[in-house]
Write a protein that holds these residues in place. Sequence first.
Motif, PDB file in Angstrom:
ATOM      1  N   LYS A 166     -64.216  -9.233  51.880  1.00 19.26           N
ATOM      2  CA  LYS A 166     -63.779  -8.244  52.863  1.00 19.26           C
ATOM      3  C   LYS A 166     -62.269  -8.362  52.998  1.00 19.26           C
ATOM      4  O   LYS A 166     -61.736  -9.470  53.106  1.00 19.26           O
ATOM      5  N   TYR A 167     -61.584  -7.208  52.969  1.00 18.92           N
ATOM      6  CA  TYR A 167     -60.125  -7.206  53.126  1.00 18.92           C
ATOM      7  C   TYR A 167     -59.753  -6.584  54.459  1.00 18.92           C
ATOM      8  O   TYR A 167     -60.209  -5.490  54.807  1.00 18.92           O
ATOM      9  N   ILE A 168     -58.901  -7.307  55.204  1.00 20.20           N
ATOM     10  CA  ILE A 168     -58.447  -6.854  56.523  1.00 20.20           C
ATOM     11  C   ILE A 168     -56.925  -6.826  56.528  1.00 20.20           C
ATOM     12  O   ILE A 168     -56.277  -7.750  56.053  1.00 20.20           O
ATOM     13  N   ARG A 169     -56.377  -5.734  57.053  1.00 15.45           N
ATOM     14  CA  ARG A 169     -54.921  -5.655  57.215  1.00 15.45           C
ATOM     15  C   ARG A 169     -54.572  -5.121  58.591  1.00 15.45           C
ATOM     16  O   ARG A 169     -55.126  -4.125  59.041  1.00 15.45           O
ATOM     17  N   VAL A 170     -53.655  -5.826  59.272  1.00 14.76           N
ATOM     18  CA  VAL A 170     -53.083  -5.324  60.515  1.00 14.76           C
ATOM     19  C   VAL A 170     -51.569  -5.372  60.362  1.00 14.76           C
ATOM     20  O   VAL A 170     -51.032  -6.186  59.613  1.00 14.76           O
ATOM     21  N   SER A 171     -50.876  -4.487  61.076  1.00 16.01           N
ATOM     22  CA  SER A 171     -49.427  -4.389  60.915  1.00 16.01           C
ATOM     23  C   SER A 171     -48.653  -5.485  61.627  1.00 16.01           C
ATOM     24  O   SER A 171     -47.548  -5.836  61.244  1.00 16.01           O
ATOM     25  N   SER A 172     -49.251  -6.039  62.694  1.00 15.37           N
ATOM     26  CA  SER A 172     -48.567  -7.098  63.436  1.00 15.37           C
ATOM     27  C   SER A 172     -49.585  -8.082  63.974  1.00 15.37           C
ATOM     28  O   SER A 172     -50.769  -7.759  64.113  1.00 15.37           O
ATOM     29  N   SER A 173     -49.132  -9.297  64.290  1.00 13.68           N
ATOM     30  CA  SER A 173     -50.026 -10.343  64.772  1.00 13.68           C
ATOM     31  C   SER A 173     -50.609 -10.019  66.133  1.00 13.68           C
ATOM     32  O   SER A 173     -51.595 -10.623  66.558  1.00 13.68           O
ATOM     33  N   SER A 174     -50.016  -9.053  66.838  1.00 16.06           N
ATOM     34  CA  SER A 174     -50.517  -8.693  68.167  1.00 16.06           C
ATOM     35  C   SER A 174     -51.729  -7.767  68.083  1.00 16.06           C
ATOM     36  O   SER A 174     -52.456  -7.578  69.052  1.00 16.06           O
ATOM     37  N   GLN A 175     -51.969  -7.187  66.903  1.00 18.78           N
ATOM     38  CA  GLN A 175     -53.118  -6.309  66.742  1.00 18.78           C
ATOM     39  C   GLN A 175     -54.391  -7.123  66.579  1.00 18.78           C
ATOM     40  O   GLN A 175     -54.416  -8.171  65.948  1.00 18.78           O
ATOM     41  N   ASN A 176     -55.455  -6.598  67.150  1.00 15.78           N
ATOM     42  CA  ASN A 176     -56.723  -7.315  67.148  1.00 15.78           C
ATOM     43  C   ASN A 176     -57.515  -7.021  65.870  1.00 15.78           C
ATOM     44  O   ASN A 176     -57.654  -5.875  65.476  1.00 15.78           O
ATOM     45  N   THR A 177     -58.018  -8.063  65.227  1.00 17.00           N
ATOM     46  CA  THR A 177     -58.787  -7.879  63.993  1.00 17.00           C
ATOM     47  C   THR A 177     -60.292  -7.908  64.237  1.00 17.00           C
ATOM     48  O   THR A 177     -61.069  -7.748  63.304  1.00 17.00           O
ATOM     49  N   ILE A 178     -60.719  -8.071  65.496  1.00 18.92           N
ATOM     50  CA  ILE A 178     -62.148  -8.190  65.799  1.00 18.92           C
ATOM     51  C   ILE A 178     -62.929  -6.982  65.305  1.00 18.92           C
ATOM     52  O   ILE A 178     -64.013  -7.100  64.731  1.00 18.92           O
ATOM     53  N   TYR A 231     -63.651  -7.147  61.737  1.00 15.34           N
ATOM     54  CA  TYR A 231     -64.601  -8.198  61.396  1.00 15.34           C
ATOM     55  C   TYR A 231     -66.039  -7.775  61.721  1.00 15.34           C
ATOM     56  O   TYR A 231     -66.993  -8.401  61.286  1.00 15.34           O
ATOM     57  N   HIS A 232     -66.185  -6.712  62.511  1.00 18.97           N
ATOM     58  CA  HIS A 232     -67.469  -6.355  63.114  1.00 18.97           C
ATOM     59  C   HIS A 232     -68.636  -6.353  62.126  1.00 18.97           C
ATOM     60  O   HIS A 232     -69.705  -6.881  62.418  1.00 18.97           O
ATOM     61  N   LYS A 233     -68.435  -5.757  60.945  1.00 20.57           N
ATOM     62  CA  LYS A 233     -69.535  -5.626  60.002  1.00 20.57           C
ATOM     63  C   LYS A 233     -69.508  -6.708  58.915  1.00 20.57           C
ATOM     64  O   LYS A 233     -70.132  -6.562  57.871  1.00 20.57           O
ATOM     65  N   GLN A 234     -68.799  -7.791  59.186  1.00 19.86           N
ATOM     66  CA  GLN A 234     -68.732  -8.870  58.211  1.00 19.86           C
ATOM     67  C   GLN A 234     -70.103  -9.514  58.035  1.00 19.86           C
ATOM     68  O   GLN A 234     -70.848  -9.709  58.990  1.00 19.86           O
ATOM     69  N   THR A 235     -70.460  -9.845  56.795  1.00 22.60           N
ATOM     70  CA  THR A 235     -71.717 -10.534  56.521  1.00 22.60           C
ATOM     71  C   THR A 235     -71.411 -11.990  56.165  1.00 22.60           C
ATOM     72  O   THR A 235     -70.307 -12.302  55.704  1.00 22.60           O
ATOM     73  N   PRO A 236     -72.355 -12.886  56.383  1.00 20.24           N
ATOM     74  CA  PRO A 236     -72.126 -14.327  56.180  1.00 20.24           C
ATOM     75  C   PRO A 236     -71.659 -14.705  54.778  1.00 20.24           C
ATOM     76  O   PRO A 236     -70.963 -15.699  54.607  1.00 20.24           O
ATOM     77  N   ASP A 237     -72.036 -13.916  53.765  1.00 21.00           N
ATOM     78  CA  ASP A 237     -71.682 -14.286  52.386  1.00 21.00           C
ATOM     79  C   ASP A 237     -70.388 -13.638  51.898  1.00 21.00           C
ATOM     80  O   ASP A 237     -70.076 -13.680  50.706  1.00 21.00           O
ATOM     81  N   GLU A 238     -69.616 -13.053  52.806  1.00 22.98           N
ATOM     82  CA  GLU A 238     -68.355 -12.424  52.419  1.00 22.98           C
ATOM     83  C   GLU A 238     -67.179 -13.395  52.494  1.00 22.98           C
ATOM     84  O   GLU A 238     -67.041 -14.142  53.454  1.00 22.98           O
ATOM     85  N   LEU A 239     -66.319 -13.359  51.477  1.00 16.00           N
ATOM     86  CA  LEU A 239     -65.029 -14.019  51.552  1.00 16.00           C
ATOM     87  C   LEU A 239     -64.112 -13.061  52.305  1.00 16.00           C
ATOM     88  O   LEU A 239     -64.159 -11.854  52.069  1.00 16.00           O
ATOM     89  N   VAL A 240     -63.285 -13.570  53.212  1.00 11.62           N
ATOM     90  CA  VAL A 240     -62.436 -12.693  54.010  1.00 11.62           C
ATOM     91  C   VAL A 240     -60.964 -12.948  53.706  1.00 11.62           C
ATOM     92  O   VAL A 240     -60.511 -14.092  53.706  1.00 11.62           O
ATOM     93  N   TYR A 241     -60.238 -11.887  53.446  1.00 12.25           N
ATOM     94  CA  TYR A 241     -58.801 -11.953  53.176  1.00 12.25           C
ATOM     95  C   TYR A 241     -58.085 -11.119  54.231  1.00 12.25           C
ATOM     96  O   TYR A 241     -58.405  -9.940  54.418  1.00 12.25           O
ATOM     97  N   VAL A 242     -57.138 -11.747  54.934  1.00 17.44           N
ATOM     98  CA  VAL A 242     -56.442 -11.063  56.026  1.00 17.44           C
ATOM     99  C   VAL A 242     -54.936 -11.053  55.803  1.00 17.44           C
ATOM    100  O   VAL A 242     -54.317 -12.100  55.612  1.00 17.44           O
ATOM    101  N   ASP A 243     -54.356  -9.855  55.816  1.00 16.48           N
ATOM    102  CA  ASP A 243     -52.905  -9.702  55.737  1.00 16.48           C
ATOM    103  C   ASP A 243     -52.375  -9.149  57.054  1.00 16.48           C
ATOM    104  O   ASP A 243     -52.952  -8.221  57.620  1.00 16.48           O
ATOM    105  N   VAL A 244     -51.289  -9.736  57.543  1.00 17.00           N
ATOM    106  CA  VAL A 244     -50.574  -9.190  58.700  1.00 17.00           C
ATOM    107  C   VAL A 244     -49.277  -8.639  58.129  1.00 17.00           C
ATOM    108  O   VAL A 244     -48.293  -9.363  57.948  1.00 17.00           O
ATOM    109  N   ILE A 245     -49.299  -7.351  57.823  1.00 15.06           N
ATOM    110  CA  ILE A 245     -48.180  -6.753  57.093  1.00 15.06           C
ATOM    111  C   ILE A 245     -48.248  -5.232  57.185  1.00 15.06           C
ATOM    112  O   ILE A 245     -49.320  -4.664  57.417  1.00 15.06           O
TER     113      ILE A 245
END
Length: 204
Positions: free
Chosen positions: A5-17, A20-34
């Motif tokens: 699963k790939y997640i991107r938010v523009s700033s650290s103040s943005q919420n990533t919850i 993450y909502h539909k994340q499944t247990p077997d997913e690798l998660v990659y998060v960029d704040v950019i």
Amino acid sequence: MKKAKYIRVSSSSQNTIRQYHKQTPDELVYVDVISGAVPFNERPAAQELIKAIEAGSVDYLTVESIDRIGRDAFNIQSTIQYLNSKGVNLKVNNLGVESLVNGKVSMTFKMISDILANLSQMTRENIREAQAQGVHLAVLAGKFKGRMKGSTIPDDVILSTYKNVVKELKLGGNSLRKVAAICGVSLATVQKVKRILDNPTEKK
């Protein structure tokens, strides 16, 4: 399937919850704040994701929405083409569609993603235009005083408007062109902010 699963938010103040909502247990998660203006293959977490794809560790990728891939139509489409070439099935959660059907490119997905890629870019451009209009109205209202030599916009308005650029310049470590990409502004804007920071107007 080897999921990620790939997640991107523009700033650290943005919420990533929400992402993450539909994340499944077997997913690798990659998060960029950019910023979405930075090309996908130049983002730290995305680069790690690409390495995993190249190593054959990922063949199914989910994102919350198309604009998480980027805010530039060409980059979004290029990234999707790259994923297709590697046989990685991309699912966009808020649409409920996948890029591949039985291993072949879905024409429905391509049509929808092309439209949304262009809408994402238009949204970014509209935000920047509205921001510029806000600065202009503030100047007309006389809320700011003083100006940079050769500029019609006061120094404090520029610094207030481009706080993200100021922050990146003060952190250092990146070229001006890289700062422009991270913040989603032009190189000229970054150069202007840098000139102000390097030569602050003396207060009377």
